[in-house]
Design an enzyme around this catalytic site. Structure first.
Site, short mmCIF file in Angstrom:
data_model
loop_
_atom_site.label_atom_id
_atom_site.label_comp_id
_atom_site.label_asym_id
_atom_site.label_seq_id
_atom_site.Cartn_x
_atom_site.Cartn_y
_atom_site.Cartn_z
N GLU A 443 23.48 -10.17 -21.19
CA GLU A 443 23.09 -9.89 -22.57
C GLU A 443 24.36 -9.87 -23.43
OE1 GLU A 443 19.75 -7.45 -22.63
OE2 GLU A 443 19.51 -7.57 -24.78
N GLU A 724 22.04 3.48 -21.31
CA GLU A 724 20.99 2.95 -22.18
C GLU A 724 19.74 3.82 -22.11
OE1 GLU A 724 19.57 -0.91 -20.92
OE2 GLU A 724 18.91 -1.39 -22.95
C1 BGC Z 1 19.50 -4.32 -26.02
C2 BGC Z 1 19.49 -3.23 -27.03
C3 BGC Z 1 18.99 -3.87 -28.29
C4 BGC Z 1 17.56 -4.17 -27.97
C5 BGC Z 1 16.73 -4.61 -29.11
C6 BGC Z 1 18.10 -4.67 -25.73
O1 BGC Z 1 17.94 -5.58 -24.74
O2 BGC Z 1 20.22 -4.02 -24.88
O3 BGC Z 1 20.51 -2.38 -27.06
O4 BGC Z 1 19.21 -3.25 -29.47
O5 BGC Z 1 17.46 -5.05 -26.89
O6 BGC Z 1 15.60 -5.12 -28.66
#
Ligand code: BGC
Length: 846
Positions: A443, A724
């Site tokens: 990501e 997270e």
């Molecule tokens: C990210 C987040 C992001 C979010 C929004 C995720 O996969 O890791 O931090 O803001 O997606 O959808």
């Protein structure tokens, strides 16, 4: 004595390079006399001089600057005591828009079509013959992809991942490296260009060739000889190129494959060809904070995994690369695998999703060193396969955008100190040229919502100016015609053309165009960031208003529910769909708050009509929130922590309604045993809503709670960064199942704002801390706390101690600022610059 220190040009230090034809200068003052302020200063460059009473952002307004020229900035300052100081700095201009003599080049025969993968790194070279004595030489270079320069096999410069990640459709940075020493003799200039963000696999969908079909390189070697003659050697078809270099593979997710056994002389070099990538960005001298390795970590242990591999534990989760000193034999292959956590003693990599996070190194003969340069990983543990422990010495380099550390927080509770450390490491790991969401899985994108909620905390811990100014330039250029701000910047459309044609405004993620510049403005006091972003803010709010009003009537016209919101993203309860369902509450509160901020911005910019317009929008939205979501007596029809926190913090609730709403929130919090219930939007503010409304002890109880979900649950579980998901590691020590489990996501570290602003109590009242408050919040059995913030005027330092009802505070107030000090016995003092100590007795009623 008055002293001038730290004069900056465009927020950069001595010798920096800028392409701004009208650069901004700022400077700090220091004095051993108390109550010192700047009376007047003169700032001059060559013939140009200006008189000012400002220390921040004095803009150059002289003759046009010449390209590639060094300038001296002189500052003379007088203070209110009649003392005088003088200091100088230098800056250099870049090309200032001058045409490039060099041409973009690439490999004519290399075609790269594979999906989800990254291209072979290309290596370019040019032999340069130096026949006369060189006075000065520099290289201006950039790439489509990421590149490193070498002179006779030795790396030039300390930067990683150049030219950095920008919205390549609109702007591309070029770098300038001084190579005067290198060009004393003839030699060979090489550039390795990997796919990086532009061509390599990127985004969780593993898109590739996002900006161009293959890498390209552009460079000019400028030489000034002692006899005054000059030469410019630019990239063209006379340069060589090969796909046979030692970098066999490089990308952010999978890592790197490097073959040191390859003999350079037998590589298959061919002539480069001119390349048109189709991109037409403005080429600008590097203005962001470059990624560098300023810190080295040594492992805290080296053991064997149950399956028998070497396992190094660096004791800290972070973003970076290994750095190995190896005794190897030619052809020996060593694999470095990375992970954030272990399960049953083995690396746990399934959370990385498709990212392999591996570096594979083939040795040459003898003692050698290897450290990946074209990738980075988010990790704490490294497994090393293919070498005996006696033949390798392993350390690691921490990589992040090179921002000055700007603040510090410490207190008597070591758990909070660990939390602060986790917040700082979370930030470092995710400021990788752009603000990313995480450094480990497939990501690492510029998610706007994450920085929107974290920017206040970020600005306490780091001087974010260069980093954010760069990113905000992309926010501006990526804004869609209808006003929407894409949810990742630089933006990569994930859902095809439709998304590009019809993007929607998304609360908080889109509001990054307001919340981030506002945080930066309050921290650094430079009005330019507001001037620059105001048109973007306006256009964005127009889009929000449009979507709020879409197919709505009456009060519902200010309730913003369509089309899509991330809502209470990452709240501990539920999953995506549950968070998203809370979108209408979070979005409506957000619209109210953003309109209020934009109204303040309009006021600062002296736009009275616009100020009133946004003020009205914000008031109407506040009323709608109360009318639609509450019983107008401070109770929500549907209760959850975030839905109270936002309207309380944003002052949507007022008077008795507010008092009742706070009581209702406190009830929810107590019923939940002080566990956190908020997602991205509510997390930064929940403690403020409690502490500022008469419930300081409840705020401390929540801050110090160790049960899951809470900040200290993570600390207790051994976290060294911010997670997270609140329950990333379950009570039984196992990692949570799922595809969105990162142990290095900074968003919920937004509580750092509370540590600085309330626990220590340092808060700007005027932008840049020109006027600031120090108001410590006693509680939580803390008996001391200390913090510092390096403001644009200088260092604020606060240390408070509590012993047997005796409260003592030591503080430093920088020159040119005023501190409003509020002590726990309710006494107030207004103080100018200097060092102070105060002591007061507090009673049980305080
Ligand atoms: C990210 C987040 C992001 C979010 C929004 C995720 O996969 O890791 O931090 O803001 O997606 O959808």
């Amino acid at each position: 004595m008055l002293r001038i220190n730290n004069i900056t040009t465009e927020n950069l230090g001595e010798g920096c390079i800028t392409d701004n034809p009208r650069p901004r200068f700022s400077f700090k003052l220091n004095s051993d006399k108390a109550e010192t302020t700047l009376k007047s200063a003169s700032v001059s460059v060559n013939e140009w001089t200006t008189e000012t009473t400002q220390q921040i952002s004095v803009r150059y307004a002289g003759e046009d600057l010449e390209p590639f020229t060094a300038y001296t900035v002189k500052v003379e300052a007088f203070d209110n005591h009649g003392e005088k100081a003088h200091a100088e700095t230098t800056f250099q201009t870049g090309k200032l828009g001058q045409e490039w003599k060099a041409k973009w080049i690439s490999d004519p025969t290399y075609t790269f079509k594979e999906k989800k993968n990254s291209p072979r790194p290309l290596t370019f070279r040019k032999k340069i013959t130096v026949e006369k004595e060189v006075r000065k030489a520099w290289i201006a270079s950039t790439a489509v992809g990421i590149y490193d320069l070498y002179w006779n096999d030795k790396k030039i410069g300390a930067d990683y991942f150049m030219p950095g990640f920008t919205d390549y459709k609109h702007q591309l940075q070029y770098q300038v490296y001084d190579v005067t020493d290198q060009l004393a003799d003839s030699g060979c200039l090489e550039a390795v260009v990997a796919g990086g963000w532009a061509v390599g696999a990127f985004t969780y969908k593993r898109k590739n060739r996002i900006y161009a079909d293959k890498q390209a390189f552009l460079a000019e070697v400028h030489i000034v000889y002692e006899d005054g003659s000059t030469d410019v050697i630019g990239t063209d078809e006379t340069w060589d190129v090969t796909t046979d270099g030692r970098y066999r593979m490089a990308e952010f997710y999978n890592g790197e494959v490097y073959d040191a056994s390859l003999d350079r002389s037998t590589m298959n070099w061919k002539k480069a060809s001119l390349e048109d990538s189709g991109l037409r960005p403005r080429l600008l001298a590097h203005y962001g904070a470059p990624v560098r390795a300023n810190e080295r970590l040594s492992p805290i242990s080296c053991t064997l995994t149950p399956s028998g591999s070497l396992l190094y534990d660096f004791g800290q989760n972070f973003a970076g690369v290994v750095d190995a000193v190896i005794k190897g034999t030619k052809g020996q292959v060593i694999t470095f695998r990375h992970a954030e956590i272990l399960q049953e003693g083995e690396l746990y990599t399934s959370l990385l999703r498709s990212a392999k996070a591996e570096a594979v190194y083939t040795c040459s003969e003898g003692e050698q060193t290897y450290s990946p340069r074209m990738t980075y990983m988010g990790f704490r543990y490294v497994e090393v396969i293919g070498i005996e422990v006696s033949d390798i010495q392993l350390t690691a380099l921490v990589l992040h955008s090179d921002m000055e550390k700007n603040g510090d927080f410490q207190c008597s509770d070591p758990r909070l100190n660990q939390l602060q450390s986790n917040i700082v490491w979370g930030a470092k790991s995710n400021f990788m040229d752009i603000p990313t969401d995480c450094p480990q899985r497939d990501e690492r994108m510029g998610w706007t919502g994450d920085i929107a909620v974290f920017s206040n905390t970020a600005c306490y811990n780091f001087n974010m100016s260069c980093f954010l100014d760069k990113w905000l330039m992309d926010v501006k250029s990526e804004q869609r015609r209808g006003g929407a701000i894409p949810e990742t910047i630089p933006h990569i459309p994930m859902f095809g053309k439709l998304e590009s044609m019809f993007p929607v405004a998304i609360a908080y993620w889109g509001d990054s165009c307001i919340l981030v510049p506002w945080a930066e403005y309050m921290a650094r006091g430079d009005i330019e960031v507001l001037r620059n972003m105001y048109p973007v803010m306006k256009k964005y709010l127009k889009a929000c208003k449009f979507w709020a009003e879409f197919l709505s009537v009456g009060k519902q016209r200010r309730i913003w529910k369509v089309s899509f919101h991330y809502g209470d993203w990452c709240a501990p309860e539920g999953e995506y769909k549950d968070w998203i369902k809370r979108g209408k509450w979070t979005a409506t509160a957000c619209l109210m708050n953003s309109s209020k901020i934009v109204s303040q911005v309009a006021e600062i910019l002296n736009l009275e009509d616009e100020r009133d317009y946004y003020q009205k929008l914000s008031e109407e939205t506040a009323t709608a929130y109360l009318d639609v979501f509450t019983d107008r007596m401070g109770k929500l029809h549907e209760e959850f922590q975030t839905a109270y926190v936002l309207p309380i913090y944003y002052d949507i609730f007022q008077g008795n309604e507010k008092k009742a709403a706070v009581d209702n929130l406190v009830k929810l919090v107590r019923e939940n045993n002080y566990s956190i219930g908020t997602g991205f939007p509510g997390t930064p503010y929940i403690l403020f809503t409690l502490a500022d409304n008469g419930y300081a002890e409840d705020a401390y109880k929540m801050l110090l709670n160790e049960a899951c979900p809470s900040w200290l649950y993570e600390v207790k579980a051994g976290a060294t960064t911010i997670w997270e998901r609140w329950d990333g590691i379950e009570e039984d020590g196992r990692a949570k199942e799922g595809d969105m489990i990162s142990f290095n996501h900074y968003a919920s570290g937004a509580v750092g704002d509370f540590l600085y602003r309330r626990v220590v109590g340092i808060e700007p009242l005027e932008a840049g801390y020109k006027r600031f408050q120090v108001k410590p919040l006693i509680g939580g059995e803390l008996f001391w706390a200390s913090g510092e913030v390096d403001t644009p005027y200088g260092l604020i330092f606060v240390n408070w101690e509590l012993e047997d009802q005796k409260f003592r505070i030591d503080l430093i107030v920088p020159v040119g600022t005023t501190c409003e000090l509020a002590l726990p016995d309710h006494s107030l003092k207004t103080i100018g610059s200097g060092r102070y100590s105060f002591q007061v007795e507090i009673s049980d009623n305080d």
